[in-house]
Design a protein around this motif. Sequence first.
Motif, PDB file in Angstrom:
ATOM      1  N   LEU A 198       0.825  -1.198   0.000  1.00 24.89           N
ATOM      2  CA  LEU A 198       0.000   0.000   0.000  1.00 24.89           C
ATOM      3  C   LEU A 198       0.865   1.255   0.000  1.00 24.89           C
ATOM      4  N   ASP A 223      -6.019   1.516  -2.284  1.00 28.17           N
ATOM      5  CA  ASP A 223      -5.746   0.123  -1.910  1.00 28.17           C
ATOM      6  C   ASP A 223      -6.299  -0.864  -2.946  1.00 28.17           C
ATOM      7  N   ASN A 278      -8.892   3.779   0.675  1.00 30.63           N
ATOM      8  CA  ASN A 278      -9.442   2.489   0.236  1.00 30.63           C
ATOM      9  C   ASN A 278      -9.473   2.374  -1.281  1.00 30.63           C
TER      10      ASN A 278
END
Length: 207
Positions: free
Chosen positions: A19, A205, A202
């Motif tokens: 990440l 990600d 997110n």
Amino acid sequence: MISKDELDNALAERHGKRLQQKFQKVNVAICGLGGLGSNVAVALARAGIRHLHLIDFDRVDVTNFNRQQYFVNQLGEYKTLSLSKTLSKIYPYIDVKIDTVKITKDNIAELLKDDFIICEALDDAENKAMFVEEVLKEFPQKYLVSASGMAGKKSLNYIKTQKIRENFYLCGDRISGLEDGDGLFAPRVMAAAAHEAMTIINIIDEL
């Protein structure tokens, strides 16, 4: 000063090397640097997101201090400049692009052409609506994270993130009417900003 590798390795220990590597590559635009945008920017910088594009035309005002990421010694400075200096103290290796302009229908396409994730953090409801409409029309392939409803004194639990359509997320309680005595309080504004920032994280990600 701490080296970039040392800092990035420390961040990677918190949320993983994969990440952290993604955080180094993606371009995120933050449009509006008030209570929402300034807090989103700080959250993303602390996460180690490297490429931020800050857009606002306003200057730091005394009325900003109750909920925005500015300091008394920055009074009167352009928010783009003040916030970029703050972010560089948080993450010295951040790459900040600034545009000190008002966003309009005529300049949206040019301003945001190089940004893959776009965070809407404007103050005025009419400008918000115009911005969302234009971004969805001009950049259907890009991600848009917007906010509506963070004023008042209700529980922070009313603030939610909803996926409105493919690539479009809306954060807030979506309540526009306020009772007497309600206003913009730091905890609720920061909660909505945290929802926007977490949605952006997110999205990255999942790329």
